[in-house]
Write a protein that holds these residues in place. Structure first.
Motif, PDB file in Angstrom:
ATOM      1  N   GLY A  20       0.840  -1.191   0.000  1.00  0.00           N
ATOM      2  CA  GLY A  20       0.000   0.000   0.000  1.00  0.00           C
ATOM      3  C   GLY A  20       0.872   1.237   0.000  1.00  0.00           C
ATOM      4  N   THR A  43      -1.155  -0.648  -4.385  1.00  0.00           N
ATOM      5  CA  THR A  43      -2.510  -0.102  -4.289  1.00  0.00           C
ATOM      6  C   THR A  43      -2.497   1.352  -3.839  1.00  0.00           C
ATOM      7  N   ASN A  75      -7.757   1.533  -5.083  1.00  0.00           N
ATOM      8  CA  ASN A  75      -8.669   0.976  -4.079  1.00  0.00           C
ATOM      9  C   ASN A  75      -9.729   1.989  -3.675  1.00  0.00           C
ATOM     10  N   LYS A 102      -9.264  -2.736  -6.146  1.00  0.00           N
ATOM     11  CA  LYS A 102      -9.287  -3.367  -4.824  1.00  0.00           C
ATOM     12  C   LYS A 102     -10.517  -2.786  -4.140  1.00  0.00           C
ATOM     13  N   GLU A 104     -12.863  -1.963  -1.455  1.00  0.00           N
ATOM     14  CA  GLU A 104     -12.829  -1.804   0.010  1.00  0.00           C
ATOM     15  C   GLU A 104     -14.022  -0.971   0.427  1.00  0.00           C
ATOM     16  N   PRO A 161      -7.367  -6.335  11.834  1.00  0.00           N
ATOM     17  CA  PRO A 161      -7.799  -5.020  11.353  1.00  0.00           C
ATOM     18  C   PRO A 161      -6.647  -4.169  10.769  1.00  0.00           C
ATOM     19  N   ILE A 162      -6.989  -3.362   9.813  1.00  0.00           N
ATOM     20  CA  ILE A 162      -6.024  -2.498   9.123  1.00  0.00           C
ATOM     21  C   ILE A 162      -5.217  -1.691  10.146  1.00  0.00           C
ATOM     22  N   GLY A 163      -3.923  -1.706   9.977  1.00  0.00           N
ATOM     23  CA  GLY A 163      -3.058  -0.885  10.818  1.00  0.00           C
ATOM     24  C   GLY A 163      -2.871  -1.403  12.229  1.00  0.00           C
ATOM     25  N   ASP A 188      -4.563  -9.608   3.521  1.00  0.00           N
ATOM     26  CA  ASP A 188      -4.422  -8.153   3.455  1.00  0.00           C
ATOM     27  C   ASP A 188      -4.750  -7.559   4.818  1.00  0.00           C
ATOM     28  N   ALA A 189      -3.861  -6.798   5.336  1.00  0.00           N
ATOM     29  CA  ALA A 189      -4.100  -5.989   6.548  1.00  0.00           C
ATOM     30  C   ALA A 189      -3.693  -6.684   7.843  1.00  0.00           C
ATOM     31  N   GLY A 190      -3.117  -5.867   8.699  1.00  0.00           N
ATOM     32  CA  GLY A 190      -2.787  -6.313  10.046  1.00  0.00           C
ATOM     33  C   GLY A 190      -1.446  -7.027  10.165  1.00  0.00           C
ATOM     34  N   LEU A 191      -0.720  -7.188   9.056  1.00  0.00           N
ATOM     35  CA  LEU A 191       0.564  -7.905   9.131  1.00  0.00           C
ATOM     36  C   LEU A 191       1.633  -6.907   9.577  1.00  0.00           C
ATOM     37  N   LEU A 209      -0.707  -8.454   1.306  1.00  0.00           N
ATOM     38  CA  LEU A 209      -0.611  -7.012   1.085  1.00  0.00           C
ATOM     39  C   LEU A 209      -0.229  -6.351   2.401  1.00  0.00           C
ATOM     40  N   VAL A 210       0.801  -5.538   2.327  1.00  0.00           N
ATOM     41  CA  VAL A 210       1.317  -4.872   3.539  1.00  0.00           C
ATOM     42  C   VAL A 210       1.446  -3.374   3.275  1.00  0.00           C
ATOM     43  N   ASN A 211       1.015  -2.590   4.208  1.00  0.00           N
ATOM     44  CA  ASN A 211       1.200  -1.143   4.111  1.00  0.00           C
ATOM     45  C   ASN A 211       1.837  -0.570   5.377  1.00  0.00           C
ATOM     46  N   THR A 212       1.054  -0.556   6.463  1.00  0.00           N
ATOM     47  CA  THR A 212       1.484   0.156   7.665  1.00  0.00           C
ATOM     48  C   THR A 212       2.889  -0.225   8.134  1.00  0.00           C
TER      49      THR A 212
END
Ligand SMILES: CC(=O)[C@@H](O)[C@H](O)COP(=O)(O)O
Length: 262
Positions: A20, A43, A75, A102, A104, A161-163, A188-191, A209-212
């Motif tokens: 992300g 994304t 997204n 994507k 969401e 959950p995201i983040g 996707d999310a939370g990793l 999928l990794v962002n934070t």
């Protein structure tokens, strides 16, 4: 056995790490971290991207993502319902972005949990309109099946959950989703750590999928690289077959005949 590529819809990817683009300290650090992560799918929240060609220095994030190198995955984050998500996806396509989305829809600002009913509704519309749809969902095996029946190109169940950086707290449901999937499963999310990504891959996810965790690291470039390596390790282990847990012990060296004949 040769490394297997990730295939989504009609496209093939060597990298199984998607990233992300939010929360980076600067567009430059984002660009460099994407490079280090080796990702090929990136994304971008449609609400952040400047689709009008304007000059807002923060909104021009698209200038930092080379379309020759990455598949840009718009997204619909921020959409409150199916109608809004469909409108955002159509706007992006009209502005020339790839007809991939994507999907969401998470109307609740506290937990950002995806709305399953609105997501299914929007997926039906967008698939019919020819979009390649990757829906972000709770780790619900029944919903994942319904979405793949509708024709989504992948399913993207959340690890947490995201983040939240909690890791694969949904591991039991992810196992079922993977077992029943006929399309790629992207956790996707939370990793929050590379080991979380490796675990998702060892469970049989096709990608993560990794962002934070990358964006807020003190050095996003090194963290991007750390996730790259972890995803490759997890996938290699899955492809090789992870040995079963056994009770007790099983010696790796002969226990008899030690130093016989010396
Ligand atoms: C960027 C994106 O598409 C989200 O789904 C999310 O931000 C990813 O989750 P993390 O930020 O927890 O990695």
């Amino acid at each position: 056995m040769k490394n297997q590529s990730l295939v989504i819809a009609d496209r093939s990817f060597e990298s199984r790490l998607m990233t992300g683009t939010g929360k980076f300290p600067s567009n430059e650090s984002m660009r460099d971290a994407l490079e280090a992560s080796g990702c090929q799918i990136v994304t971008v929240a449609l609400r952040r991207a400047d689709l009008s060609g304007g000059n807002d220095p923060y909104a021009n994030i698209l200038e930092y993502i080379d379309p020759e190198k990455y598949l840009l995955l718009p997204n619909t984050s921020g959409a409150m319902d199916a109608e809004e998500a469909v409108r955002l996806a159509r706007l992006a396509a009209a502005a020339g972005l790839p007809k991939w989305v994507k999907l969401e829809i998470h109307p609740d600002p506290t937990y950002l949990l995806p709305d399953p009913i609105e997501t299914l509704k929007a997926a039906e519309v967008l698939v019919k309109e020819g979009f390649t749809v990757l829906p972000y969902i709770n780790a619900d095996p029944v919903l994942a099946k319904r979405l793949q029946e509708v024709g989504t190109a992948a399913v993207m169940p959340l690890g947490a959950p995201i983040g939240s950086n909690k890791g694969v707290v949904t591991r039991d449901q992810i196992r079922i989703i993977v077992e029943q999937a006929t399309v790629p499963v992207v956790v996707d999310a939370g990793l929050g750590a590379p080991s979380h990504a490796a675990e998702a891959m060892e469970l049989g996810a096709d990608a993560v999928l990794v962002n934070t965790a990358i964006a807020i690291a003190s050095d996003p470039v090194r963290m991007g690289l750390a996730f790259k390596v972890a995803v490759e390790a997890g996938r290699a282990a899955y492809e090789m077959g992870i040995p079963e847990v056994i009770e007790g012990a099983s010696a790796t060296s002969p226990l008899t005949g030690f130093l016989e004949g010396v």
